[in-house]
Design a protein around this motif. Structure first.
Motif, mmCIF file in Angstrom:
data_model
loop_
_atom_site.group_PDB
_atom_site.id
_atom_site.type_symbol
_atom_site.label_atom_id
_atom_site.label_comp_id
_atom_site.label_asym_id
_atom_site.label_seq_id
_atom_site.Cartn_x
_atom_site.Cartn_y
_atom_site.Cartn_z
ATOM 1 N N VAL A 1 0.913 -1.171 0.177
ATOM 2 C CA VAL A 1 -0.025 0.030 -0.054
ATOM 3 C C VAL A 1 0.756 1.263 0.033
ATOM 4 C CG1 VAL A 1 -1.713 1.311 1.262
ATOM 5 C CG2 VAL A 1 -1.804 -1.153 1.268
ATOM 6 N N ALA B 1 2.407 1.730 -3.199
ATOM 7 C CA ALA B 1 1.349 2.159 -4.295
ATOM 8 C C ALA B 1 1.150 3.792 -4.027
ATOM 9 C CB ALA B 1 0.093 1.318 -4.220
ATOM 10 N N GLU B 2 1.158 4.156 -2.983
ATOM 11 C CA GLU B 2 0.741 5.554 -2.677
ATOM 12 C C GLU B 2 1.650 6.438 -3.382
ATOM 13 O OE1 GLU B 2 0.124 5.628 1.655
ATOM 14 O OE2 GLU B 2 -2.046 5.293 1.462
ATOM 15 N N GLY C 1 3.266 5.637 -5.748
ATOM 16 C CA GLY C 1 3.208 5.795 -7.076
ATOM 17 C C GLY C 1 4.427 5.302 -7.850
ATOM 18 N N THR C 2 5.342 4.138 -7.073
ATOM 19 C CA THR C 2 6.353 3.646 -7.339
ATOM 20 C C THR C 2 6.004 1.841 -7.638
ATOM 21 O OG1 THR C 2 6.770 2.969 -5.252
ATOM 22 C CG2 THR C 2 7.995 5.045 -6.133
ATOM 23 N N LYS C 3 7.027 1.229 -8.214
ATOM 24 C CA LYS C 3 6.699 -0.058 -8.448
ATOM 25 C C LYS C 3 6.927 -0.815 -7.148
ATOM 26 C CE LYS C 3 8.692 0.162 -13.144
ATOM 27 N NZ LYS C 3 9.855 -0.151 -13.909
ATOM 28 N N ILE C 4 6.239 -2.091 -7.330
ATOM 29 C CA ILE C 4 6.089 -2.967 -5.959
ATOM 30 C C ILE C 4 6.848 -4.137 -6.071
ATOM 31 C CG2 ILE C 4 3.827 -2.061 -5.176
ATOM 32 C CD1 ILE C 4 2.391 -4.354 -5.935
ATOM 33 N N ILE D 1 8.127 -8.125 -5.881
ATOM 34 C CA ILE D 1 7.322 -9.250 -6.301
ATOM 35 C C ILE D 1 6.632 -10.065 -5.048
ATOM 36 C CG2 ILE D 1 7.832 -11.511 -7.270
ATOM 37 C CD1 ILE D 1 10.032 -10.605 -8.828
ATOM 38 N N ALA E 1 3.723 -8.022 -4.487
ATOM 39 C CA ALA E 1 2.651 -8.385 -5.393
ATOM 40 C C ALA E 1 1.804 -9.611 -5.101
ATOM 41 C CB ALA E 1 3.348 -8.316 -6.859
ATOM 42 N N ALA F 1 -2.061 -10.250 -4.324
ATOM 43 C CA ALA F 1 -2.703 -10.985 -5.083
ATOM 44 C C ALA F 1 -3.546 -11.949 -4.584
ATOM 45 C CB ALA F 1 -1.972 -11.496 -6.454
ATOM 46 N N PHE G 1 -2.405 -9.685 -12.594
ATOM 47 C CA PHE G 1 -1.835 -8.304 -11.763
ATOM 48 C C PHE G 1 -0.331 -8.651 -11.473
ATOM 49 C CE2 PHE G 1 -0.781 -7.722 -7.149
ATOM 50 C CZ PHE G 1 -0.742 -6.101 -7.216
ATOM 51 N N PHE G 2 -0.258 -9.804 -10.953
ATOM 52 C CA PHE G 2 1.237 -10.158 -10.404
ATOM 53 C C PHE G 2 1.999 -10.300 -11.887
ATOM 54 C CE2 PHE G 2 4.188 -13.876 -9.448
ATOM 55 C CZ PHE G 2 4.779 -13.476 -8.539
ATOM 56 N N VAL H 1 3.143 -7.029 -12.540
ATOM 57 C CA VAL H 1 4.311 -6.502 -11.755
ATOM 58 C C VAL H 1 5.686 -6.935 -12.317
ATOM 59 C CG1 VAL H 1 5.257 -6.525 -9.380
ATOM 60 C CG2 VAL H 1 3.005 -6.100 -9.663
ATOM 61 N N LEU H 2 5.653 -8.247 -12.573
ATOM 62 C CA LEU H 2 6.806 -9.078 -13.064
ATOM 63 C C LEU H 2 7.411 -8.423 -14.200
ATOM 64 C CD1 LEU H 2 6.200 -12.822 -12.628
ATOM 65 C CD2 LEU H 2 7.458 -11.634 -11.087
ATOM 66 N N GLY I 1 7.298 -5.226 -14.754
ATOM 67 C CA GLY I 1 7.702 -3.929 -14.382
ATOM 68 C C GLY I 1 6.713 -2.745 -14.425
ATOM 69 N N PHE I 2 5.728 -3.070 -14.467
ATOM 70 C CA PHE I 2 4.579 -2.072 -14.254
ATOM 71 C C PHE I 2 4.344 -1.614 -12.635
ATOM 72 C CE2 PHE I 2 2.927 -4.004 -18.232
ATOM 73 C CZ PHE I 2 2.502 -2.966 -19.078
ATOM 74 N N THR I 3 3.836 -0.536 -12.437
ATOM 75 C CA THR I 3 3.737 0.094 -11.157
ATOM 76 C C THR I 3 2.576 -0.852 -10.535
ATOM 77 O OG1 THR I 3 2.026 1.709 -11.675
ATOM 78 C CG2 THR I 3 4.596 2.330 -11.647
ATOM 79 N N GLY I 4 2.440 -0.647 -9.398
ATOM 80 C CA GLY I 4 1.294 -1.323 -8.751
ATOM 81 C C GLY I 4 -0.073 -0.636 -9.357
ATOM 82 N N ASN I 5 -0.131 0.496 -9.468
ATOM 83 C CA ASN I 5 -1.519 0.935 -9.916
ATOM 84 C C ASN I 5 -1.865 0.384 -11.397
ATOM 85 O OD1 ASN I 5 -1.057 2.619 -7.596
ATOM 86 N ND2 ASN I 5 -1.994 4.168 -8.349
ATOM 87 N N VAL J 1 -6.605 -0.874 -2.083
ATOM 88 C CA VAL J 1 -5.236 -0.983 -1.888
ATOM 89 C C VAL J 1 -4.280 0.020 -2.651
ATOM 90 C CG1 VAL J 1 -3.319 -2.356 -2.128
ATOM 91 C CG2 VAL J 1 -5.331 -3.249 -1.521
ATOM 92 N N PHE J 2 -4.663 0.273 -3.858
ATOM 93 C CA PHE J 2 -3.907 1.206 -4.839
ATOM 94 C C PHE J 2 -4.419 2.555 -4.834
ATOM 95 C CE2 PHE J 2 -2.667 -2.975 -5.673
ATOM 96 C CZ PHE J 2 -1.252 -3.029 -5.541
#
Lengths: 128, 405
Positions: free
Chosen positions: A9, A12-13, A15-18, A20, A23, A27, B154-155, B158-159, B161-165, B403-404
């Motif tokens: 969280v 994400a706030e 705005g960066t990558k999270i 693995i 994630a 999920a 979604f997972f 992320v793998l 290289g996308f951001t969480g959003n 969450v995002f």
């Protein structure tokens, strides 16, 4: 698990990558939340459904009792519905014109890939 | 008057000239893409109500927008970048959009504010009979299982290289629900709206091609032949109570689902309560059609060449397909589990209808069931998981938004 989710969280706030790991936890947790929500709803639907079923059965039982007490004369049975023309056996039609009945039987025979004369239709009733 | 200079200015101001400079060739490619989409919508009838509008919006924006300075453009991505930029003086300034935007910018406000997807949901609610779901609440498990693709995509995102959003917005393609995908994407990753909307609607249209091979692969002939018992008759009171109960439970559980679930259930309540036929009719037809017009062309407008032609779009197309496939697989696997647990009373084919493309996914279950056993009629049984999928995808979107967002 909560720590992982919190990390997801927070990232994400910003705005960066999270990561693995975050994630994966998000999920799995998300999938569980969807299941939890719908299972909860399923339980509520079963409860309301059982309430309505018991009400209906009680109402039906009450009607039967009333009939016994009143000992009403038995209603005159309705004359049998006309049979559909051109079909094997006796098909009773309720609020269905002959032509529509013939079409319905033809469609059913076609869908089932079975000759019409090998099928037996008991009745066709319009459901409103 | 210098005629030559005027002609030169006219030429340099035209779109034809723009094709030749500053990456204008990308617009040419997007115009070709829009023509392909128009072909698929009109000739192949792939979700034509939305795809034709999206394709024409794509055509319009790529005919009129070439550089950030294009004053005559119908859609200005730069305005929306400033709108979303926390450091810009125009952050969340609808006034600037209204005063400086083109036609499609103004129509896009309805997408950005989440109005169109919610209104579409209202229409969907008014058109949907939840009776099969109320009669067989177990269907909700299949609707939940079929959200597997959302979280796997979604997972995967992320793998890649996308951001969480962005990953969350991409994942929701697996929910097979266009309005939900648009709603979530505008909230979380508006820069990806074009490719995500096109992927979502294209794959929804391709369900009759995507699902059957997976259904045949994951089920046996014996399982596909199973005839299910007829559902009980649902009373009018139950149908009226259903939208109220669902709205209360789901919104209390995940308040972020309120716009989607609230509108879906309000539309359904209008349909079922029996005293608002006029409203139900308007929402199902007139309002739905009007919103579809605005939604289609304004989503199409987000496919300006500069933001669409990149590697991300390719990834989104691939991830979207993956999401769809895994959602189908999730529904089928839980369908098989229910088949085993009930001693063969449930046909696992109805599991694939848990993806919420209503009613196409249910029709696919019906067709596959009849191929195995011509006397099998699974449609009404499959409608239960199908409408459960609508609720499931809204909950998945609500979770990702919580969450995002």
């Amino acid at each position: 698990m909560n720590m992982y989710l919190l990390a997801a969280v927070q990232s994400a706030e910003s705005g960066t990558k999270i990561g693995i790991g975050d994630a994966a936890v998000t999920a799995i947790f998300g999938y569980c939340v969807v299941f939890f929500g719908l299972v909860l709803l399923m339980c509520v639907l079963y409860i309301t459904g059982s309430i309505f079923k018991s009400k209906e059965s009680k109402a039906a039982a009450a009607k039967v009792d009333e009939k016994i007490v009143e000992k009403k004369p038995e209603p005159v049975p309705e004359p049998p519905a006309p049979a559909a023309p051109g079909s094997a056996g006796h098909v009773k039609l309720y609020n269905v014109p002959d032509k529509e009945a013939a079409m319905i039987m033809a469609i059913v025979a076609d869908k089932m890939q079975t000759p019409l004369n090998e099928l037996r239709f008991i009745s066709i009733k319009e459901v409103k | 008057m210098d005629i030559l200079q005027t002609l030169k200015d006219l030429w340099e101001g035209s779109g034809f000239h723009s094709f030749l400079v500053d990456g204008g060739w990308k617009n040419l490619i997007m115009i070709a893409v829009s023509c392909v989409l128009l072909y698929l919508g009109i000739k192949k009838k792939f979700e034509p109500l939305l795809l034709v509008g999206i394709a024409f919006g794509c055509l319009l924006v790529n005919l009129s927008y070439f550089t950030p300075e294009s004053t005559d453009a119908l859609y200005h991505p730069q305005l929306w970048s400033d709108f979303l930029d926390h450091n810009s003086e125009y952050y969340h300034s609808y006034g600037r959009i209204m005063s400086e935007g083109g036609l499609l910018d103004i129509l896009y406000i309805g997408v950005k504010a989440g109005i169109y997807p919610s209104l579409i949901f209202m229409g969907v609610g008014a058109m949907t009979d939840f009776g099969p779901l109320i009669a067989n609440p177990k269907s909700l498990l299949l609707g939940a299982a079929a959200q597997m693709g959302v979280f796997l995509a979604f997972f995967g995102a992320v793998l890649l290289g996308f951001t969480g959003n962005q990953a969350a917005a991409i994942g929701i393609i697996g929910g097979a629900d266009g309005p939900t995908a648009i709603f979530l994407t505008t909230k979380l990753a508006p820069e990806l709206l074009g490719p995500i909307a096109i992927a979502a609607y294209s794959y929804m249209a391709l369900i009759p091609m995507i699902q059957p091979p997976l259904m045949r692969l994951l089920t046996t002939e014996k399982e596909r032949k199973v005839k299910m018992e007829q559902n009980r008759v649902v009373s009018k009171t139950e149908k009226i109570l259903f939208p109220i109960i669902v709205a209360m439970f789901v919104i209390l559980l995940l308040p972020s689902t309120a716009p989607l679930i609230g509108c879906l259930m309000l539309g359904n309540l209008w349909r079922e309560c029996g005293v608002t036929e006029r409203l139900s009719d308007t929402v199902q037809n007139a309002l739905m059609n009007i919103v579809t017009v605005f939604l289609g062309i304004s989503v199409g407008a987000t496919t300006a060449a500069d933001s669409f032609l990149n590697l991300q779009t390719l990834f989104i197309i691939v991830l979207g397909l993956t999401a769809f496939c895994f959602s189908t697989v999730g529904g089928l696997l839980v369908g098989k589990l229910m088949y085993a647990l009930t001693g063969g009373k449930i046909n696992p084919l109805i599991g694939s209808a848990g993806v919420s493309a209503v009613p196409m996914a249910a029709r696919v279950s019906q067709i596959e069931g009849q191929k195995a056993n011509p006397s099998n009629f699974l449609l009404m049984h499959a409608m239960g998981p199908n409408v459960a999928g609508v609720i499931g995808s809204a909950i998945a979107a609500g979770f990702l938004l919580a969450v995002f967002g």
